[in-house]
Design a protein around this motif. Sequence first.
Motif, PDB file in Angstrom:
ATOM      1  N   UNK A  95     -12.854  30.158 -19.812  1.00 15.25           N
ATOM      2  CA  UNK A  95     -12.687  31.551 -19.111  1.00 15.25           C
ATOM      3  C   UNK A  95     -12.204  32.549 -20.136  1.00 15.25           C
ATOM      4  N   UNK A  96     -11.415  32.164 -20.987  1.00 16.11           N
ATOM      5  CA  UNK A  96     -10.828  33.055 -21.935  1.00 16.11           C
ATOM      6  C   UNK A  96     -12.010  33.434 -23.041  1.00 16.11           C
ATOM      7  N   UNK A  97     -12.851  32.696 -23.265  1.00 16.30           N
ATOM      8  CA  UNK A  97     -14.011  32.975 -24.311  1.00 16.30           C
ATOM      9  C   UNK A  97     -14.894  33.832 -23.390  1.00 16.30           C
ATOM     10  N   UNK A  98     -15.162  33.616 -22.013  1.00 16.20           N
ATOM     11  CA  UNK A  98     -15.877  34.370 -21.113  1.00 16.20           C
ATOM     12  C   UNK A  98     -15.471  35.948 -21.022  1.00 16.20           C
ATOM     13  N   UNK A  99     -14.241  36.043 -21.063  1.00 14.85           N
ATOM     14  CA  UNK A  99     -13.495  37.283 -21.010  1.00 14.85           C
ATOM     15  C   UNK A  99     -13.718  37.992 -22.225  1.00 14.85           C
ATOM     16  N   UNK A 100     -13.596  37.292 -23.421  1.00 17.12           N
ATOM     17  CA  UNK A 100     -13.907  38.174 -24.723  1.00 17.12           C
ATOM     18  C   UNK A 100     -15.193  38.567 -24.742  1.00 17.12           C
ATOM     19  N   UNK A 101     -16.161  37.707 -24.250  1.00 15.97           N
ATOM     20  CA  UNK A 101     -17.651  37.923 -24.614  1.00 15.97           C
ATOM     21  C   UNK A 101     -17.847  39.090 -23.468  1.00 15.97           C
ATOM     22  N   UNK A 137       1.178  33.230 -14.977  1.00 13.97           N
ATOM     23  CA  UNK A 137      -0.179  33.348 -14.938  1.00 13.97           C
ATOM     24  C   UNK A 137      -0.703  33.667 -16.413  1.00 13.97           C
ATOM     25  N   UNK A 138      -0.632  32.429 -16.996  1.00 17.91           N
ATOM     26  CA  UNK A 138      -1.009  32.736 -18.693  1.00 17.91           C
ATOM     27  C   UNK A 138      -2.434  33.325 -18.913  1.00 17.91           C
ATOM     28  N   UNK A 139      -3.375  32.562 -18.234  1.00 20.58           N
ATOM     29  CA  UNK A 139      -4.802  32.728 -18.663  1.00 20.58           C
ATOM     30  C   UNK A 139      -5.088  34.130 -17.907  1.00 20.58           C
ATOM     31  N   UNK A 140      -4.591  34.312 -16.794  1.00 17.53           N
ATOM     32  CA  UNK A 140      -4.748  35.857 -16.096  1.00 17.53           C
ATOM     33  C   UNK A 140      -4.328  36.905 -16.945  1.00 17.53           C
ATOM     34  N   UNK A 141      -2.977  36.570 -17.378  1.00 17.18           N
ATOM     35  CA  UNK A 141      -2.505  37.584 -18.232  1.00 17.18           C
ATOM     36  C   UNK A 141      -3.164  37.836 -19.692  1.00 17.18           C
ATOM     37  N   UNK A 184      -6.738  37.369 -19.950  1.00 20.65           N
ATOM     38  CA  UNK A 184      -7.778  37.867 -19.561  1.00 20.65           C
ATOM     39  C   UNK A 184      -7.598  39.468 -19.389  1.00 20.65           C
ATOM     40  N   UNK A 185      -6.404  39.857 -18.503  1.00 18.69           N
ATOM     41  CA  UNK A 185      -6.100  41.222 -18.017  1.00 18.69           C
ATOM     42  C   UNK A 185      -6.169  41.935 -19.786  1.00 18.69           C
ATOM     43  N   UNK A 186      -5.287  41.555 -20.483  1.00 19.60           N
ATOM     44  CA  UNK A 186      -5.260  42.281 -21.755  1.00 19.60           C
ATOM     45  C   UNK A 186      -6.579  42.445 -22.507  1.00 19.60           C
ATOM     46  N   UNK A 187      -7.276  41.483 -22.418  1.00 19.89           N
ATOM     47  CA  UNK A 187      -8.458  41.506 -23.065  1.00 19.89           C
ATOM     48  C   UNK A 187      -9.501  42.506 -22.356  1.00 19.89           C
TER      49      UNK A 187
END
Length: 152
Positions: A12-18, A106-110, A112-115
Amino acid sequence: MTSPLTPAQDAALVAAIRQAEITTSGEIRVHIEDNCPTPEPLDRAAQVFGELDMHKTAARNGVLFYLAWQSRQFAVVGDSGINAAVPDDFWETTKEAVLNQFRHENYVLGLEQGIKMVGEQLKRYFPYDAATDQNELDDSISFGGQKPSSDA
C-alpha cells in the motif's frame, strides 16, 4: 531488522508513492528502522537521505519520510529544489498531519496521507514531463541502516 509492516501494508505504501509520482518528476522514499541512532530524527533523516543517494535527482526534488518505529520518532525531509519551492510551513504541516494519524495508531494511513500531500506539492512545482521524466529512485520501502539495491 524485521519489518513492522505486513506485506499488504508495504504494498500500500509503495502504491501510494507510485501514485504520487505519476504526475511529477519528484521522488519519494520511505525509510523505516527500529530506533533512531541520533538524538534528533531530522538529523538521522538527513543522514539516510544521503545514504539513499536522494540528493542525486536532477531537479533536487526528492523527499524522505523517516520513521523509527520502536523509539516512536518521525521526520520528513526534502532536497533543496523542493524545499525552496514549498511554503515555509509545508514540512511542519505535513509532519503534523502524519503524526495526527500516528497518535491514533493509523501508521500506514498517516504515511499515505503525508505522501499524498508531498505528491501534490511536487506536482505543482515539478510537473511530470513525458519527454524527460524517469523514475530516478527506487520506490520500495527501505529498512534499517542498509542501502537497498536500486530498480530505478
